[in-house]
Design a protein around this motif. Structure first.
Motif, mmCIF file in Angstrom:
data_model
loop_
_atom_site.group_PDB
_atom_site.id
_atom_site.type_symbol
_atom_site.label_atom_id
_atom_site.label_comp_id
_atom_site.label_asym_id
_atom_site.label_seq_id
_atom_site.Cartn_x
_atom_site.Cartn_y
_atom_site.Cartn_z
ATOM 1 N N ASN A 1 1.011 -1.193 -0.116
ATOM 2 C CA ASN A 1 0.045 -0.025 -0.081
ATOM 3 C C ASN A 1 0.812 1.251 -0.021
ATOM 4 O OD1 ASN A 1 -2.134 2.142 0.317
ATOM 5 N ND2 ASN A 1 -2.549 1.397 2.362
ATOM 6 N N TYR A 2 1.402 1.683 -1.108
ATOM 7 C CA TYR A 2 2.385 2.781 -1.240
ATOM 8 C C TYR A 2 1.743 3.947 -1.131
ATOM 9 C CZ TYR A 2 5.104 -1.307 -3.050
ATOM 10 O OH TYR A 2 5.805 -2.381 -3.212
ATOM 11 N N LEU A 3 0.538 4.159 -1.028
ATOM 12 C CA LEU A 3 -0.147 5.552 -0.917
ATOM 13 C C LEU A 3 -0.522 5.758 0.564
ATOM 14 C CD1 LEU A 3 -2.679 5.386 -3.753
ATOM 15 C CD2 LEU A 3 -0.571 6.478 -3.677
ATOM 16 N N ASP B 1 6.553 18.145 16.950
ATOM 17 C CA ASP B 1 7.669 17.719 17.551
ATOM 18 C C ASP B 1 8.661 16.857 16.777
ATOM 19 O OD1 ASP B 1 6.201 15.730 17.654
ATOM 20 O OD2 ASP B 1 6.137 15.277 19.739
ATOM 21 N N GLU B 2 9.554 16.217 17.223
ATOM 22 C CA GLU B 2 10.358 15.142 16.276
ATOM 23 C C GLU B 2 9.498 14.092 15.918
ATOM 24 O OE1 GLU B 2 13.551 15.304 15.716
ATOM 25 O OE2 GLU B 2 13.935 17.138 16.776
ATOM 26 N N ILE B 3 8.466 13.618 16.457
ATOM 27 C CA ILE B 3 7.621 12.529 15.901
ATOM 28 C C ILE B 3 6.841 13.207 14.756
ATOM 29 C CG2 ILE B 3 5.695 11.070 16.412
ATOM 30 C CD1 ILE B 3 7.053 10.457 19.029
ATOM 31 N N GLY B 4 6.458 14.340 14.907
ATOM 32 C CA GLY B 4 5.660 15.003 13.630
ATOM 33 C C GLY B 4 6.347 15.153 12.656
ATOM 34 N N ARG B 5 7.966 15.412 12.596
ATOM 35 C CA ARG B 5 8.598 15.662 11.557
ATOM 36 C C ARG B 5 9.014 14.184 11.027
ATOM 37 N NH1 ARG B 5 10.664 19.674 15.003
ATOM 38 N NH2 ARG B 5 12.124 18.548 16.122
ATOM 39 N N LEU B 6 9.064 13.089 11.884
ATOM 40 C CA LEU B 6 9.149 12.016 11.421
ATOM 41 C C LEU B 6 8.215 11.432 10.541
ATOM 42 C CD1 LEU B 6 10.911 9.455 11.083
ATOM 43 C CD2 LEU B 6 9.950 8.573 13.540
ATOM 44 N N SER B 7 6.851 11.863 11.062
ATOM 45 C CA SER B 7 5.800 11.538 10.116
ATOM 46 C C SER B 7 5.763 12.112 8.682
ATOM 47 C CB SER B 7 4.480 11.633 10.914
ATOM 48 O OG SER B 7 4.387 11.062 12.213
ATOM 49 N N GLU B 8 6.114 13.520 8.895
ATOM 50 C CA GLU B 8 6.230 14.511 7.432
ATOM 51 C C GLU B 8 7.148 13.485 6.565
ATOM 52 O OE1 GLU B 8 6.994 18.085 8.744
ATOM 53 O OE2 GLU B 8 5.009 18.536 9.510
ATOM 54 N N THR B 9 8.446 13.322 7.115
ATOM 55 C CA THR B 9 9.333 12.429 6.443
ATOM 56 C C THR B 9 8.808 11.146 5.655
ATOM 57 O OG1 THR B 9 10.981 13.689 7.693
ATOM 58 C CG2 THR B 9 11.776 11.558 6.220
ATOM 59 N N PHE B 10 8.094 10.645 6.685
ATOM 60 C CA PHE B 10 7.561 9.389 6.178
ATOM 61 C C PHE B 10 6.588 9.297 5.021
ATOM 62 C CE2 PHE B 10 4.209 6.021 5.875
ATOM 63 C CZ PHE B 10 5.115 4.704 6.335
ATOM 64 N N ARG C 1 6.503 12.167 2.917
ATOM 65 C CA ARG C 1 7.018 12.286 1.635
ATOM 66 C C ARG C 1 7.923 11.103 0.949
ATOM 67 N NH1 ARG C 1 8.976 16.904 4.698
ATOM 68 N NH2 ARG C 1 10.710 15.672 5.303
ATOM 69 N N MET C 2 8.506 10.171 1.823
ATOM 70 C CA MET C 2 8.940 8.935 1.360
ATOM 71 C C MET C 2 7.836 8.068 0.528
ATOM 72 S SD MET C 2 10.530 5.891 3.505
ATOM 73 C CE MET C 2 8.689 5.351 3.743
ATOM 74 N N SER C 3 6.616 8.008 1.203
ATOM 75 C CA SER C 3 5.621 7.164 0.656
ATOM 76 C C SER C 3 5.162 7.759 -0.689
ATOM 77 C CB SER C 3 4.491 7.307 1.606
ATOM 78 O OG SER C 3 3.388 6.335 0.935
ATOM 79 N N ARG C 4 5.194 9.052 -0.861
ATOM 80 C CA ARG C 4 4.636 9.939 -2.201
ATOM 81 C C ARG C 4 5.690 9.405 -2.992
ATOM 82 N NH1 ARG C 4 2.518 13.653 1.622
ATOM 83 N NH2 ARG C 4 4.592 14.853 1.383
#
Length: 262
Positions: A133-135, A144-153, A155-158
């Motif tokens: 499920n690449y979307l 916070d750090e977890i929020g930035r990690l989620s945003e990075t994740f 972007r990687m998924s897209r």
């Protein structure tokens, strides 16, 4: 405790103290300022334990759990630090550590409740990506750090999704070109070939050419255009090669020789 900073807690426990709070069942650990690795001891057993650090130095500490929760608190010191003073000093530090364990457990529970949920969401999203499920996206309003990690994740998924769509389009275009090649060249009933304009070597021949001339495909690909001319026609043929290279066209009639000599 509101307002209690990690450094203040370390000073409360003692100089060179290492305070780690985390999930005894394999969840995240923290030193109250950032995520850290759990202590390299048996997390299933509470009490005093020892281990050696990366440089071989020995550490001593105590592990305690918060009743009714999966949380545990580790308070440790370099062994050289606590071995030098008298045993009375060590006992005092242990009493202080127990107090710090209780205070730290409460603080850790408050600070990591939301983090645990967010990390679980990231873990589930990573599992979905692995399943195809690449979307998959992670929705969070944290800063916070977890929020930035989620945003990075996300972007990687897209990016992965875009790469896969691009690859699928390229594969479809290649399939269409291959079908066109088979229709116009490979399946053509007339002998046809592709050759290198510099060396005049055959690069590809169709089945009609193999059948008509009597050479196998491998034999054809080891030959050049001059090899299918009668020997007496080769000089004239080579003298016109440069002109054909300029115009990329040839008109007129020429003689070819089959493998059997006709």
């Amino acid at each position: 405790l509101p307002g209690l900073e990690p450094l203040e807690l370390a000073r409360l426990v003692g100089p060179e103290a290492v305070v780690k709070i985390g999930n005894q069942r394999g969840g995240p650990w923290t030193d109250l300022s950032q995520p850290v690795t759990p202590p390299p001891v048996d997390l299933e057993h509470t009490g005093v334990s020892q281990y050696r650090g990366p440089a071989g130095e020995r550490h001593v500490g105590a592990l305690a759990t918060v009743p009714g929760t999966p949380w545990a608190v580790w308070v440790g010191f370099p062994r050289a630090r606590i071995a030098a003073p008298a045993s009375g000093f060590l006992n005092e530090m242990i009493v202080v550590a127990v107090v710090a364990v209780l205070l730290g457990a409460v603080l850790a529970w408050v600070l990591t409740a939301r983090s645990t949920k967010a990390l679980h969401q990231l873990s589930m999203a990573a599992a979905d990506i692995t399943a195809g499920n690449y979307l998959r996206q992670v929705h969070t309003d944290r800063r916070d750090e977890i929020g930035r990690l989620s945003e990075t994740f996300n972007r990687m998924s897209r990016q992965v999704s875009n790469d896969i769509v691009g690859r699928q389009l390229a594969e479809a275009a290649l399939s269409n070109r291959e079908e066109s090649f088979r229709a116009l060249f490979a399946s053509n009933p007339l002998p046809m070939w592709v050759y290198d304009v510099t060396t005049l070597r055959f690069l590809e021949v169709n089945d009609a050419a193999v059948h008509h001339y009597g050479y196998s495909k491998d034999e054809f690909l080891a030959m050049g255009l001059a090899d299918i001319r009668p020997p007496e026609d080769v000089p004239q043929f080579l003298s016109t090669v440069d002109a054909r290279r300029e115009s990329h066209a040839q008109t007129g009639v020429s003689r070819h020789v089959r493998k059997a000599g006709q």
